[in-house]
Enzyme design. Structure first.
Site, mmCIF file in Angstrom:
data_model
loop_
_atom_site.group_PDB
_atom_site.id
_atom_site.type_symbol
_atom_site.label_atom_id
_atom_site.label_comp_id
_atom_site.label_asym_id
_atom_site.label_seq_id
_atom_site.Cartn_x
_atom_site.Cartn_y
_atom_site.Cartn_z
ATOM 1 C CB SER A 126 -24.481 -14.922 8.756
ATOM 2 O OG SER A 126 -25.395 -15.967 8.975
ATOM 3 C CE1 TYR A 151 -20.912 -17.135 12.860
ATOM 4 C CE2 TYR A 151 -23.279 -17.513 12.963
ATOM 5 C CZ TYR A 151 -22.126 -17.332 12.229
ATOM 6 O OH TYR A 151 -22.195 -17.329 10.862
ATOM 7 C CE LYS A 155 -20.376 -14.124 10.690
ATOM 8 N NZ LYS A 155 -19.095 -13.891 10.004
#
Ligand code: UD1
Length: 340
Positions: A126, A151, A155
């Site tokens: 991302s 989160y 990544k």
């Protein structure tokens, strides 16, 4: 002989669109999903679009034995890993849940790949790894910055786990695709985004407000240092995004990679403000949205958009669908869900 691609999280928003594009490009696709964040709607839509049933394995990638048996059962040439939690706010409230799920599932896939003598691994990363930056647009060389949420950390960590695994274990090759803001739906309106509960992301909130499921759309912040005061993002059509995966898988399977671990930005290269997106949605769909300004949302970056030059050069991939078309598709999908 056709190649087999395992799509973890293949029943989700991105996974289902990628499955369709892969199958239409001639790949054999095996979908695996634990349905923790979706139901079978998209899986059924995928089968309808393709006119055939695809193998679907209900399983949790955090269970190592299940991942191993999947690799034993199918001759997997490449795996695309989408099976992860993705709610930024929830990850702040429940970091352990996010670290356990997002890291363990990926570790199990890499372990199984290693055990099988290698595999092509595509990780769904991302733009969140770039954090807040004034160096825009971002290229793959732009420095990663500490993420603002667990989160986001998962990544960054998974990118590093993939890079290190590629370096250590012969036969494992990796590509990380850094997505900007994926939006829209398949033109058939048979698959799309299906958020559970109140949507976190902008476009599902817009479509749910338009259909009457939400009373009001709140635009978070009107005093950002941008032309209209709202945040700037790079909204990438979901079908375009899915096609980037086909290009990346083909590059891996055809052994055309220049490095054994590669990273590509997947975006349009065009910044669009939150207000511009809302205005475009209203215009192309002929609907009026009830929206108002609200305070800034914690953790939002002001502006981020991609320099997608490398993906163009190396993957031969470019975003093709315009914002009008994408926002029409998003609305058709919401209407399809409502039975209209
Ligand atoms: C977030 C994640 C990103 C992830 C993406 C898809 C971060 C910093 N961002 O992107 O990694 O890939 O979701 O899950 O981790 N907005 C409103 N009202 C709303 C919803 C959103 O004004 O009801 C605004 C936001 O303030 C933001 C823009 O719309 O400026 C886009 O928000 P969103 O769709 O949630 O995506 P990001 O936060 O950019």
């Amino acid at each position: 002989m056709s190649k087999t691609v395992l799509v973890s999280g293949g029943a989700g928003f991105i996974g289902s669109h990628v499955t369709v594009e892969l199958a239409q490009a001639g790949y054999d696709v095996v979908i695996a999903d634990n349905f923790s964040n979706c139901d079978e709607t998209n899986y059924r839509g995928v089968c309808k679009i393709l006119g055939k049933e695809l193998p679907m394995v209900p399983m949790d990638f955090c269970e190592k034995a299940s991942v191993y048996s999947l690799f034993e059962k199918y001759p997997i040439d490449a795996v695309i890993h989408f099976a992860a939690f993705k709610a930024v706010g929830e990850s702040v409230a429940e970091p352990l849940k996010y670290y356990r799920n997002n890291l363990l599932s990926f570790l199990n896939i890499l372990d199984a790949a290693k055990h099988n003598g290698g595999c092509n691994v595509l990780f769904s990363s991302s733009a969140t790894v770039y954090g807040e930056t004034e160096d825009l647009p971002v290229t793959e060389q732009s420095p990663r910055q500490p993420a603002k949420s667990p989160y986001g950390n998962t990544k960054t960590m998974c990118e590093d786990i993939l890079r290190d695994s590629v370096q250590a274990y012969p036969g494992i090759k990796g590509i990380a695709l850094r997505y900007f803001n994926p939006i829209g739906a398949h033109p058939s309106a048979l698959i799309g985004e299906l958020p559970r509960g109140v949507p976190n992301n902008l476009v599902p909130f817009i479509t749910q407000t338009a259909i009457g499921k939400r009373a009001c759309l709140y635009v978070f912040g009107n005093d950002y240092p941008t032309p209209d005061g709202t945040c700037l993002r790079d909204f990438i059509d979901i079908v375009d995004l899915a096609k980037a995966h086909v290009s990346a898988v083909t590059r891996m399977c055809a052994e055309r990679m220049k490095e054994e671990y590669e990273i590509f930005n997947i975006g349009t290269g065009r910044p669009v403000s939150v207000l511009e997106l809302i205005n475009t949605f209203e215009r192309v769909n002929g609907v009026k949205l009830n929206w108002k300004f609200a305070p800034r949302r914690a953790g939002d970056v002001v502006s981020i958009w991609a320099d997608p030059t490398l993906a163009g050069k190396e993957l031969g991939w470019h975003a093709e669908r315009g914002l009008d078309e994408t926002l029409k598709a998003a609305w058709e999908w919401e209407k399809h869900l409502a039975g209209i």
